[in-house]
Design an enzyme around this catalytic site. Structure first.
Site, PDB file in Angstrom:
ATOM      1  N   ALA A  10       0.816  -1.212   0.000  1.00  0.00           N
ATOM      2  CA  ALA A  10       0.000   0.000   0.000  1.00  0.00           C
ATOM      3  C   ALA A  10       0.849   1.261   0.000  1.00  0.00           C
ATOM      4  O   ALA A  10       0.434   2.308   0.488  1.00  0.00           O
ATOM      5  CB  ALA A  10      -0.940   0.000   1.207  1.00  0.00           C
ATOM      6  N   ARG A  88      18.270  -1.061 -10.519  1.00  0.00           N
ATOM      7  CA  ARG A  88      17.239  -2.062 -10.256  1.00  0.00           C
ATOM      8  C   ARG A  88      17.878  -3.367  -9.786  1.00  0.00           C
ATOM      9  O   ARG A  88      17.323  -4.098  -8.963  1.00  0.00           O
ATOM     10  CB  ARG A  88      16.410  -2.310 -11.518  1.00  0.00           C
ATOM     11  CG  ARG A  88      15.462  -1.175 -11.867  1.00  0.00           C
ATOM     12  CD  ARG A  88      14.583  -1.548 -13.056  1.00  0.00           C
ATOM     13  NE  ARG A  88      13.605  -0.506 -13.328  1.00  0.00           N
ATOM     14  CZ  ARG A  88      13.805   0.516 -14.134  1.00  0.00           C
ATOM     15  NH1 ARG A  88      14.971   0.646 -14.736  1.00  0.00           N
ATOM     16  NH2 ARG A  88      12.875   1.420 -14.344  1.00  0.00           N
ATOM     17  N   ASN A  95      14.303  -7.855  -2.579  1.00  0.00           N
ATOM     18  CA  ASN A  95      12.978  -7.953  -3.164  1.00  0.00           C
ATOM     19  C   ASN A  95      12.588  -9.370  -3.554  1.00  0.00           C
ATOM     20  O   ASN A  95      11.401  -9.705  -3.557  1.00  0.00           O
ATOM     21  CB  ASN A  95      12.848  -7.004  -4.352  1.00  0.00           C
ATOM     22  CG  ASN A  95      12.632  -5.570  -3.905  1.00  0.00           C
ATOM     23  OD1 ASN A  95      12.468  -5.314  -2.712  1.00  0.00           O
ATOM     24  ND2 ASN A  95      12.637  -4.632  -4.834  1.00  0.00           N
ATOM     25  N   THR A 119       7.088  -5.148  -8.811  1.00  0.00           N
ATOM     26  CA  THR A 119       8.308  -5.002  -8.025  1.00  0.00           C
ATOM     27  C   THR A 119       9.563  -5.174  -8.885  1.00  0.00           C
ATOM     28  O   THR A 119       9.629  -6.064  -9.736  1.00  0.00           O
ATOM     29  CB  THR A 119       8.328  -6.042  -6.890  1.00  0.00           C
ATOM     30  OG1 THR A 119       7.114  -5.930  -6.143  1.00  0.00           O
ATOM     31  CG2 THR A 119       9.515  -5.835  -5.968  1.00  0.00           C
ATOM     32  N   ASN A 120      10.559  -4.330  -8.656  1.00  0.00           N
ATOM     33  CA  ASN A 120      11.826  -4.404  -9.392  1.00  0.00           C
ATOM     34  C   ASN A 120      12.872  -5.234  -8.648  1.00  0.00           C
ATOM     35  O   ASN A 120      12.802  -5.332  -7.419  1.00  0.00           O
ATOM     36  CB  ASN A 120      12.374  -2.997  -9.624  1.00  0.00           C
ATOM     37  CG  ASN A 120      11.680  -2.297 -10.771  1.00  0.00           C
ATOM     38  OD1 ASN A 120      11.409  -2.905 -11.802  1.00  0.00           O
ATOM     39  ND2 ASN A 120      11.373  -1.026 -10.589  1.00  0.00           N
ATOM     40  N   HIS A 175      13.076  -4.771 -18.294  1.00  0.00           N
ATOM     41  CA  HIS A 175      12.713  -3.462 -17.765  1.00  0.00           C
ATOM     42  C   HIS A 175      13.919  -2.888 -17.032  1.00  0.00           C
ATOM     43  O   HIS A 175      14.152  -3.149 -15.861  1.00  0.00           O
ATOM     44  CB  HIS A 175      11.531  -3.611 -16.807  1.00  0.00           C
ATOM     45  CG  HIS A 175      11.033  -2.300 -16.275  1.00  0.00           C
ATOM     46  ND1 HIS A 175      10.682  -1.247 -17.087  1.00  0.00           N
ATOM     47  CD2 HIS A 175      10.818  -1.877 -14.997  1.00  0.00           C
ATOM     48  CE1 HIS A 175      10.264  -0.239 -16.341  1.00  0.00           C
ATOM     49  NE2 HIS A 175      10.352  -0.588 -15.070  1.00  0.00           N
TER      50      HIS A 175
END
EC number: 1.1.1.37
Length: 309
Positions: A10, A88, A95, A119-120, A175
């Site tokens: 969030a 990243r 992550n 998420t990266n 990405h």
């Protein structure tokens, strides 16, 4: 019965995604976060905006995954954002653990959902979500190409002084810094930009597109969230409405473009159930080589993750 979208995380991207989806009024929304009261507060604030903005979807916040049960789409935004000077790839260790954890908790409660990973490092995190969910690859997709193309379109619009609504762009690859914008497949009302913009200016726009996320980080001190959230909302809508949108997204390739068993950004047809078709377009030798370089960078991240587990 209303459709349901659960957004895990969030923070800025997650909450803004909820805002954009609420304004479309196409599904109920669940915001989940580990921070106590954060998702509840943001969900209530968004819900109270409904009478003014004209949407009536339910928006709830929770610290528990129970509220996500039966979701049609699960959006994973949880993770550490980029900080100044951080690539990243630097986010890999922290992550991957976060994405694995949230996927293992959310996926069993919504066994028919489509997972959209934000998420990266994005392409590598898609591999984590695929393995952790046990879902077929068609139902685990990464949001990347929509955002990258949006940035490309925005910069072209600035260059030409035209509306970005009239620009259609194609960006392939991972990405990150190795993404592959394709000027030949980028048009303004059907006119290739190669006929409208000098080659040196196109190259400058390509470079700015590749650095689009980094430019925001340098200005804000954290990751972008408006454009990424808008891009996620577009993908969610395509799934919920079975819109069969043709757009670029990080997708699991099984030989397409000569790339095997790897998430890379390519054109897809996106609708109910996720990726309905992987579209192969003709590439020049130079474009194909750039795509393979980008894919190799993703593969190195996947290998690095295996060494960390």
């Amino acid at each position: 019965m209303r459709r349901k979208v659960s957004i895990i995380g969030a923070g800025a991207v997650g909450a803004t995604t909820a805002q954009y989806l609420a304004s479309r009024n196409i599904a109920d929304i669940v915001l989940v976060d580990i921070v106590e009261n954060l998702p509840q507060g943001k969900a209530l604030d968004l819900f109270e905006a409904g009478p003014v903005l004209g949407y009536d979807c339910q928006i709830v916040g929770s610290n528990s995954y129970d509220a996500t049960a039966g979701s049609d789409v699960i959006v994973i935004t949880s993770g550490s954002p980029r900080k100044p000077g951080m690539s990243r790839d630097d986010l890999l260790r922290v992550n991957m653990n976060i994405v694995r954890s949230v996927t293992e908790q959310a996926a069993p409660l919504s066994p028919d959902a489509v997972i959209i990973v934000v998420t990266n490092p994005l392409d590598a995190m898609c591999h984590v979500a695929l393995e952790a969910s046990g879902f077929p690859p068609a139902r685990v997709v990464g949001q990347a190409g929509v955002l990258d193309a949006a940035r490309f379109r925005a910069f072209i619009a600035l260059e030409l002084g035209v509306s970005p609504r009239d620009i259609h762009a194609m960006v392939l690859g991972g990405h990150g810094d190795t993404m592959v914008p394709l000027p030949r497949y980028t048009t303004v009302s059907g006119i290739p930009i190669t006929q409208l913009i000098p080659a040196d200016r196109i190259q400058a726009i390509v470079e700015r597109t590749r650095d689009g996320g980094g430019e925001i980080v340098r200005l804000l001190g954290t990751s972008a969230f408006y454009a990424p959230a808008a891009s996620v909302a577009e993908m969610v809508e395509a799934v919920l409405l079975d819109a069969n949108r043709v757009l670029a997204a990080s997708t699991y390739l099984t030989g397409q473009y000569g790339i095997h068993d790897l998430y890379v950004g390519v054109p897809i047809k996106l609708g109910a159930g996720g990726v309905k078709e992987i579209i192969e377009i003709e590439l020049t030798d130079e474009e194909r080589a750039a795509l393979h370089r980008s894919a190799n960078a993703v593969r190195e991240l996947v290998r690095a993750m295996k060494q960390l587990t």
